[in-house]
Each structure stands twice: as structure tokens, then as C-alpha cells.
Design an enzyme around this catalytic site. Structure first.
Site, PDB file in Angstrom:
ATOM      1  N   GLU A 252       0.862  -1.187   0.000  1.00  0.00           N
ATOM      2  CA  GLU A 252       0.000   0.000   0.000  1.00  0.00           C
ATOM      3  C   GLU A 252       0.892   1.228   0.000  1.00  0.00           C
ATOM      4  O   GLU A 252       1.906   1.262   0.695  1.00  0.00           O
ATOM      5  CB  GLU A 252      -0.880   0.104   1.266  1.00  0.00           C
ATOM      6  CG  GLU A 252      -1.975  -0.911   1.432  1.00  0.00           C
ATOM      7  CD  GLU A 252      -2.764  -0.675   2.731  1.00  0.00           C
ATOM      8  OE1 GLU A 252      -2.615   0.404   3.362  1.00  0.00           O
ATOM      9  OE2 GLU A 252      -3.522  -1.576   3.120  1.00  0.00           O
ATOM     10  N   GLU A 301     -13.675   5.686  -0.212  1.00  0.00           N
ATOM     11  CA  GLU A 301     -14.558   4.767   0.522  1.00  0.00           C
ATOM     12  C   GLU A 301     -15.243   5.540   1.652  1.00  0.00           C
ATOM     13  O   GLU A 301     -14.643   5.816   2.688  1.00  0.00           O
ATOM     14  CB  GLU A 301     -13.745   3.591   1.071  1.00  0.00           C
ATOM     15  CG  GLU A 301     -13.099   2.748  -0.021  1.00  0.00           C
ATOM     16  CD  GLU A 301     -12.151   1.704   0.548  1.00  0.00           C
ATOM     17  OE1 GLU A 301     -12.630   0.700   1.111  1.00  0.00           O
ATOM     18  OE2 GLU A 301     -10.921   1.906   0.441  1.00  0.00           O
ATOM     19  N   LYS A 304     -15.315   4.240   5.496  1.00  0.00           N
ATOM     20  CA  LYS A 304     -14.106   3.973   6.281  1.00  0.00           C
ATOM     21  C   LYS A 304     -14.202   4.698   7.611  1.00  0.00           C
ATOM     22  O   LYS A 304     -14.645   5.840   7.680  1.00  0.00           O
ATOM     23  CB  LYS A 304     -12.853   4.448   5.529  1.00  0.00           C
ATOM     24  CG  LYS A 304     -12.413   3.584   4.354  1.00  0.00           C
ATOM     25  CD  LYS A 304     -11.833   2.248   4.756  1.00  0.00           C
ATOM     26  CE  LYS A 304     -10.454   2.338   5.341  1.00  0.00           C
ATOM     27  NZ  LYS A 304      -9.399   2.636   4.377  1.00  0.00           N
ATOM     28  N   GLU A 310      -9.134   9.041   5.762  1.00  0.00           N
ATOM     29  CA  GLU A 310      -9.291   7.631   5.373  1.00  0.00           C
ATOM     30  C   GLU A 310     -10.299   7.453   4.240  1.00  0.00           C
ATOM     31  O   GLU A 310     -10.246   6.471   3.497  1.00  0.00           O
ATOM     32  CB  GLU A 310      -9.722   6.793   6.580  1.00  0.00           C
ATOM     33  CG  GLU A 310      -8.671   6.674   7.672  1.00  0.00           C
ATOM     34  CD  GLU A 310      -7.437   5.903   7.225  1.00  0.00           C
ATOM     35  OE1 GLU A 310      -7.582   4.958   6.423  1.00  0.00           O
ATOM     36  OE2 GLU A 310      -6.326   6.266   7.665  1.00  0.00           O
TER      37      GLU A 310
END
Length: 329
Positions: A252, A301, A304, A310
Site C-alpha cells: 500500500e 470509501e 471507512k 481515510e
């Protein structure tokens, strides 16, 4: 040159570029995201040749059939204890890996993600890794698939200068047996590397240019960017733990576009663009690239949890439009 030779050269060139393309992590923690098939089609239409998925979602596995996209398949942290049972690990591999292995190009199994050494789950990581490895071998897939664990780089202490990197005392008893496993099985260590968080937490000593790959010239210890410094500190720690031959796959890396310090479309786009270009080569400590790297993440997203940032790591918006102009290959 004959037509057949030209064709073979073209195939080899395609294979070479495919091998150097970056991957993108596929998180689906949102209530407004494309379905699995549309997501995979977006990977294909953008020439993204690698994907990381965090648990065996059979919808995405079905969609990946025949795609030729290389896959990191995750074991969720909540499932680690169950896979300390060898039979359960065999069942997991048979159901989610062996059953799809003719049509899905599995490359790594990430057994757990960012388990902290003091987490009660930490005791289950190595036995689960070993059981999954045994099940992969029993399925005769050990030549194709490597088994590993994805760590946070906070396990490394004394990270500057990078050559002083060492696994912290609190992490050592957790990570060293995993490193021994990786050495024995010729597997890489997966590492989630985020210059963003290092910059955010150390703005007094780290410049934005250094974090975004835009610094001109090297610093006093020979580094031009923070990504290389973090990765080389991890390599130094691996060497001290007996893993000098262990390769690191960057499982990541990303930069959020809003929600916090230094977050903007411009900064995030600069980071992703420069990262993609940079990992074609190596680091000062390991100059022979490319560095296998997975961008985090495919989509924003909205479900999250944690900091607002995030929710804003996507390189695509939920409507599938690109947030940045990136060339993934």
C-alpha cells in the site's frame, strides 16, 4: 525479421511492461461503489495489471476470472485465529484459492494486515501463515503463490538515517520468526509505506517536497525522497533480522486528497504520479528496480472509519471517473 519473430518480440515487450505496472488496492468499504465486474473492467481499461483485495470476496474473485490481473489475496485479521487450525486453513485455500486458481492469477496471500505486536491477534499470525503455506503446497500451487504478512513501517525504529533502521524491541519477537519463514520460503515481506503519515506527524523535520518526490537534490545522508528513506530503513531492519535476501513488496502507498494536513487534489495527484514514475527504479540501498508497488486505493470509501482522510485515498471517484490523470503502466 520474420513475422513470427516480430510477434514474439511484441509479446515479450508487453510482458515486460506488464511486469512493471503498478497495482491498485481494491477496498469496497463504501455504499456508493461500482459492482465487482465494473470495478475489474475499470482495472482492465486503465491497464492496471495488479490488484490487492483484503478478504476473499467471491464476487470480485468471479469478476477477476480470465482477466490476467495479478492478485494479492488477503486473510482478514479477524480470521487469523481460526486459521491456526490446519484443517480450516486447508478449507480456506481449497475454497478461495484452489477453486479459482485456473482462472485467477494469484501471486501472494497476505495473511493479516498491520497486526500490532502487542495485539492479542499477533500470536496467531505465524501459525496461520504456516498453515496457509502448507495448504498452498498441498494444492501444488507453491510455485505460483507466495505467502506473507503486511506490516506497518512503524515496526522499524531508528529509521533515520535509513541504514540505522532496526525492528523495535517491542516488534522483534513478533517479526523475526516471520522473517525466518520468508527466508525459508523465498517469499517477500509486504509493507504498507505512507510518506503522508510520516510527514503529517513530523512537519517540523520533514518538508512537503521531500514527501512528494519534488525535492531537488539529496539530503545529508543521500536521499531525495521520503519513500526511499522509509523503504531502505525497512531493508536495514530486515538485514539485521537475518533477512538480507528478503525482498519488500510495497503493498500500500497513497496520499489523501482531502480531510487533513496537506491534503489536496494537487498534492495527492503529484504523489501518485511521481510514485508511479519513481518505482520503475530502485532505492539507494537496493538500486535494481522496479519496486513492486500497490497504490492505495482504487476508490474513495465513504464508510471507512477513523480520520476523515481515510475516506479520500481513491484514485477514482465512486462514479468511476479518474481523480487524477495517471498512467498506470
Amino acid at each position: 525479421m520474420s513475422t513470427i519473430m516480430l510477434l514474439l518480440v511484441g509479446i515479450l515487450l508487453l510482458a515486460a511492461t506488464g511486469a512493471q505496472s503498478v497495482g491498485v488496492c481494491y477496498g469496497n468499504n463504501g455504499d456508493n461503489l461500482p459492482n465487482a465486474q465494473d470495478a475489474v473492467n475499470l482495472y482492465k481499461s486503465n491497464g492496471i495489471g495488479k490488484i490487492r483485495i483484503y478478504y476473499p470476496d467471491e464476487g470480485i474473485l468471479q469478476a477477476l476470472k480470465g482477466s490476467n490481473i495479478e492478485v494479492i489475496l488477503g486473510v482478514s485479521n479477524d480470521n487469523l485465529q481460526a486459521l491456526n487450525d490446519a484443517g480450516a486453513a486447508t478449507d480456506w485455500v481449497n475454497k478461495y484459492v484452489k477453486a479459482y486458481s485456473q482462472d485467477v492469477k494469484f501471486k501472494y496471500i497476505a495473511v493479516g494486515n498491520e497486526v500490532e505486536p502487542n495485539d492479542p491477534k499477533a500470536q496467531y499470525v505465524l501459525p496461520a501463515i504456516q498453515n496457509i503455506q502448507n495448504a498452498i503446497s498441498s494444492a501444488n500451487l507453491q510455485g505460483q503463490i507466495k505467502v506473507s504478512h503486511a506490516i506497518k513501517t512503524s515496526l522499524v525504529a531508528n529509521s533515520y538515517p535509513p541504514n540505522d533502521g532496526v525492528f523495535s524491541d517491542s516488534a522483534s519477537s513478533f517479526i523475526k520468526p516471520i522473517v525466518n519463514f520468508l527466508v525459508s520460503n523465498g517469499a517477500p515481506l509486504l509493507a504498507n509505506i505512507y510518506p503522508y503519515f510520516s510527514y503529517k506527524d513530523n512537519q517540523q523535520s520533514i518538508t512537503l517536497n521531500y514527501a512528494l518526490f519534488t525535492q531537488q537534490g539529496t539530503n545529508e545522508v543521500g536521499y531525495q525522497n521520503l519513500f526511499d528513506a522509509i523503504l531502505d530503513a525497512l531493508y536495514a531492519a530486515l538485514e539485521k533480522a537475518g533477512g538480507s535476501n528478503v525482498n519488500v513488496v510495497v503493498s500500500e502507498s497513497g496520499w489523501p486528497s482531502e480531510g487533513g494536513v496537506a491534503t489536496s487534489i494537487e498534492n495527492a495527484g503529484t504523489y501518485y504520479k511521481n510514485l508511479i514514475d519513481h518505482v520503475k527504479g530502485g532505492t539507494p540501498k537496493r538500486p535494481n528496480g522496479p519496486i513492486e508497488t500497490y497504490l492505495f486505493a482504487m476508490f474513495d470509501e465513504n464508510l471507512k472509519i477513523g480520520d476523515e482522510t481515510e475516506k479520500h485515498f481513491g484514485v477514482f471517484r465512486p462514479d468511476k471517473t479518474p481523480k487524477y490523470q495517471l498512467n498506470f503502466n
